[in-house]
Design an enzyme around this catalytic site. Sequence first.
Site, PDB file in Angstrom:
ATOM      1  N   LYS A 234      37.786  29.521  -5.265  1.00  0.00           N
ATOM      2  CA  LYS A 234      38.776  28.758  -4.289  1.00  0.00           C
ATOM      3  C   LYS A 234      38.406  27.298  -4.450  1.00  0.00           C
ATOM      4  O   LYS A 234      39.498  26.374  -4.473  1.00  0.00           O
ATOM      5  CB  LYS A 234      38.812  29.339  -2.721  1.00  0.00           C
ATOM      6  CG  LYS A 234      39.476  30.780  -2.926  1.00  0.00           C
ATOM      7  CD  LYS A 234      39.215  31.013  -1.226  1.00  0.00           C
ATOM      8  CE  LYS A 234      38.015  31.262  -0.623  1.00  0.00           C
ATOM      9  NZ  LYS A 234      37.144  32.250  -0.756  1.00  0.00           N
TER      10      LYS A 234
ATOM     11  N   ARG B  15      41.353  33.053   7.624  1.00  0.00           N
ATOM     12  CA  ARG B  15      40.460  33.946   7.335  1.00  0.00           C
ATOM     13  C   ARG B  15      40.688  35.408   7.982  1.00  0.00           C
ATOM     14  O   ARG B  15      40.075  36.223   7.841  1.00  0.00           O
ATOM     15  CB  ARG B  15      39.151  33.433   7.757  1.00  0.00           C
ATOM     16  CG  ARG B  15      37.867  33.450   6.856  1.00  0.00           C
ATOM     17  CD  ARG B  15      37.612  33.370   5.522  1.00  0.00           C
ATOM     18  NE  ARG B  15      36.464  33.327   5.000  1.00  0.00           N
ATOM     19  CZ  ARG B  15      35.835  32.139   4.480  1.00  0.00           C
ATOM     20  NH1 ARG B  15      36.311  31.007   4.311  1.00  0.00           N
ATOM     21  NH2 ARG B  15      34.482  32.325   4.114  1.00  0.00           N
TER      22      ARG B  15
ATOM     23  N   ARG C 165      25.299  30.834  -7.946  1.00  0.00           N
ATOM     24  CA  ARG C 165      25.769  29.595  -7.792  1.00  0.00           C
ATOM     25  C   ARG C 165      24.861  28.618  -6.894  1.00  0.00           C
ATOM     26  O   ARG C 165      23.805  29.038  -6.256  1.00  0.00           O
ATOM     27  CB  ARG C 165      26.987  29.842  -6.607  1.00  0.00           C
ATOM     28  CG  ARG C 165      27.731  28.725  -6.031  1.00  0.00           C
ATOM     29  CD  ARG C 165      28.916  29.058  -5.886  1.00  0.00           C
ATOM     30  NE  ARG C 165      29.409  29.588  -4.334  1.00  0.00           N
ATOM     31  CZ  ARG C 165      30.310  29.805  -3.795  1.00  0.00           C
ATOM     32  NH1 ARG C 165      31.441  29.604  -4.381  1.00  0.00           N
ATOM     33  NH2 ARG C 165      30.471  30.374  -2.551  1.00  0.00           N
TER      34      ARG C 165
ATOM     35  N   ARG D 297      22.749  28.530  -1.305  1.00  0.00           N
ATOM     36  CA  ARG D 297      23.088  28.440   0.053  1.00  0.00           C
ATOM     37  C   ARG D 297      22.256  29.593   0.969  1.00  0.00           C
ATOM     38  O   ARG D 297      22.225  30.745   0.395  1.00  0.00           O
ATOM     39  CB  ARG D 297      24.533  28.805   0.247  1.00  0.00           C
ATOM     40  CG  ARG D 297      25.493  27.617   0.230  1.00  0.00           C
ATOM     41  CD  ARG D 297      26.933  27.647  -0.105  1.00  0.00           C
ATOM     42  NE  ARG D 297      27.652  28.554   0.604  1.00  0.00           N
ATOM     43  CZ  ARG D 297      28.794  28.973   0.767  1.00  0.00           C
ATOM     44  NH1 ARG D 297      29.560  28.299  -0.122  1.00  0.00           N
ATOM     45  NH2 ARG D 297      29.422  30.016   1.439  1.00  0.00           N
TER      46      ARG D 297
ATOM     47  N   ARG E  11      29.328  39.363   3.838  1.00  0.00           N
ATOM     48  CA  ARG E  11      30.574  38.576   3.572  1.00  0.00           C
ATOM     49  C   ARG E  11      31.325  39.209   2.783  1.00  0.00           C
ATOM     50  O   ARG E  11      32.766  39.032   3.086  1.00  0.00           O
ATOM     51  CB  ARG E  11      30.079  37.195   2.694  1.00  0.00           C
ATOM     52  CG  ARG E  11      29.416  36.172   3.580  1.00  0.00           C
ATOM     53  CD  ARG E  11      28.669  35.137   2.786  1.00  0.00           C
ATOM     54  NE  ARG E  11      29.743  34.342   2.206  1.00  0.00           N
ATOM     55  CZ  ARG E  11      29.536  33.334   1.167  1.00  0.00           C
ATOM     56  NH1 ARG E  11      28.198  33.471   0.687  1.00  0.00           N
ATOM     57  NH2 ARG E  11      30.414  32.798   0.451  1.00  0.00           N
TER      58      ARG E  11
HETATM   59  P1  AMP Z   1      33.031  29.597   3.048  1.00  0.00           P
HETATM   60  O1  AMP Z   1      32.251  28.297   2.393  1.00  0.00           O
HETATM   61  O2  AMP Z   1      34.370  29.552   2.774  1.00  0.00           O
HETATM   62  O3  AMP Z   1      32.401  30.820   1.905  1.00  0.00           O
HETATM   63  O4  AMP Z   1      32.495  29.691   4.062  1.00  0.00           O
HETATM   64  C1  AMP Z   1      31.164  29.807   4.740  1.00  0.00           C
HETATM   65  C2  AMP Z   1      30.992  30.410   6.117  1.00  0.00           C
HETATM   66  O5  AMP Z   1      31.713  29.489   6.913  1.00  0.00           O
HETATM   67  C3  AMP Z   1      31.826  31.839   6.355  1.00  0.00           C
HETATM   68  O6  AMP Z   1      30.964  32.917   5.725  1.00  0.00           O
HETATM   69  C4  AMP Z   1      31.878  31.805   7.656  1.00  0.00           C
HETATM   70  O7  AMP Z   1      30.800  32.020   8.588  1.00  0.00           O
HETATM   71  C5  AMP Z   1      32.438  30.389   7.953  1.00  0.00           C
HETATM   72  N1  AMP Z   1      33.832  30.038   7.937  1.00  0.00           N
HETATM   73  C6  AMP Z   1      34.390  29.420   7.040  1.00  0.00           C
HETATM   74  N2  AMP Z   1      35.683  29.071   7.148  1.00  0.00           N
HETATM   75  C7  AMP Z   1      36.053  29.980   8.182  1.00  0.00           C
HETATM   76  C8  AMP Z   1      37.262  30.702   8.910  1.00  0.00           C
HETATM   77  N3  AMP Z   1      38.360  30.010   8.379  1.00  0.00           N
HETATM   78  N4  AMP Z   1      36.927  31.336   9.884  1.00  0.00           N
HETATM   79  C9  AMP Z   1      35.879  31.908  10.170  1.00  0.00           C
HETATM   80  N5  AMP Z   1      34.711  31.487   9.718  1.00  0.00           N
HETATM   81  C10 AMP Z   1      34.653  30.605   8.510  1.00  0.00           C
END
Ligand code: AMP
Length: 215
Positions: A13, A88, A127, A162, A173
């Site tokens: 994404k 999400r 990554r 990360r 996740r």
């Molecule tokens: P990402 O970089 O999008 O994979 O997000 C990393 C982490 O941020 C996720 O595993 C969640 O803990 C949190 N996070 C990001 N976006 C959201 C969202 N829209 N709702 C809830 N948690 C989020």
Amino acid sequence: MKLILLGAPGAGKGTVAKLLTALDGSVQISTGDILRGAVQAKTELGQEAEAFMKRGDLVPDSLIMGIMEKRLQESDCAKGFLLDGFPRTIPQAEELTQLLAKLNIKLDMAVDIDVPRDIILDRLCTRRTCENSACQAIYNVKSNPPKVEGICDKCGAKAVQREDETETAITHRLETYNEKTAPLIGFYREKGLLMSVPATSSDDVINAVKAKLNL
Ligand code: AMP
């Protein structure tokens, strides 16, 4: 363009969003990037979000909606936006529908980036992400390594794995994605807004979006 990018962690994404911004000046809005920036800056939001993120759990919907309500009203969103990692959950999607109606904004579509699970797992384990919260460039040790190992090409900060990309956190996740986020595919299909793209590369997705929006 005004798009939601759906897809499991590791579906690409972020990469797709960055490529699409170059087409028409739309901005990428990544809730994950915003939250990681807040954690690094030790803001109140960051302190509330940090433990959830480390475990690979979702941050509470109320925190996220506050961020998005402000962000979507900033002037750089006028040309368009690519929502990366938001919504999400079904409650976030329902609240987003109301928020967009209130702001008089019409979405073009929700793009589901559908990548085979073995590719996702391999990508997440390999990554690397720039730890500078203003940069957050993405690398892959196999397919797109930084020129100097462990150093971001763009800003010179460290490119690291990360904390939520250990094997345990990744598995969690992906479970969270299947349970809480995958139902959004049906949610947007019912609204007539879904485009599903079976994809093994970001080019597959860019070409499908260009064709659909006549770009
Ligand atoms: P990402 O970089 O999008 O994979 O997000 C990393 C982490 O941020 C996720 O595993 C969640 O803990 C949190 N996070 C990001 N976006 C959201 C969202 N829209 N709702 C809830 N948690 C989020």
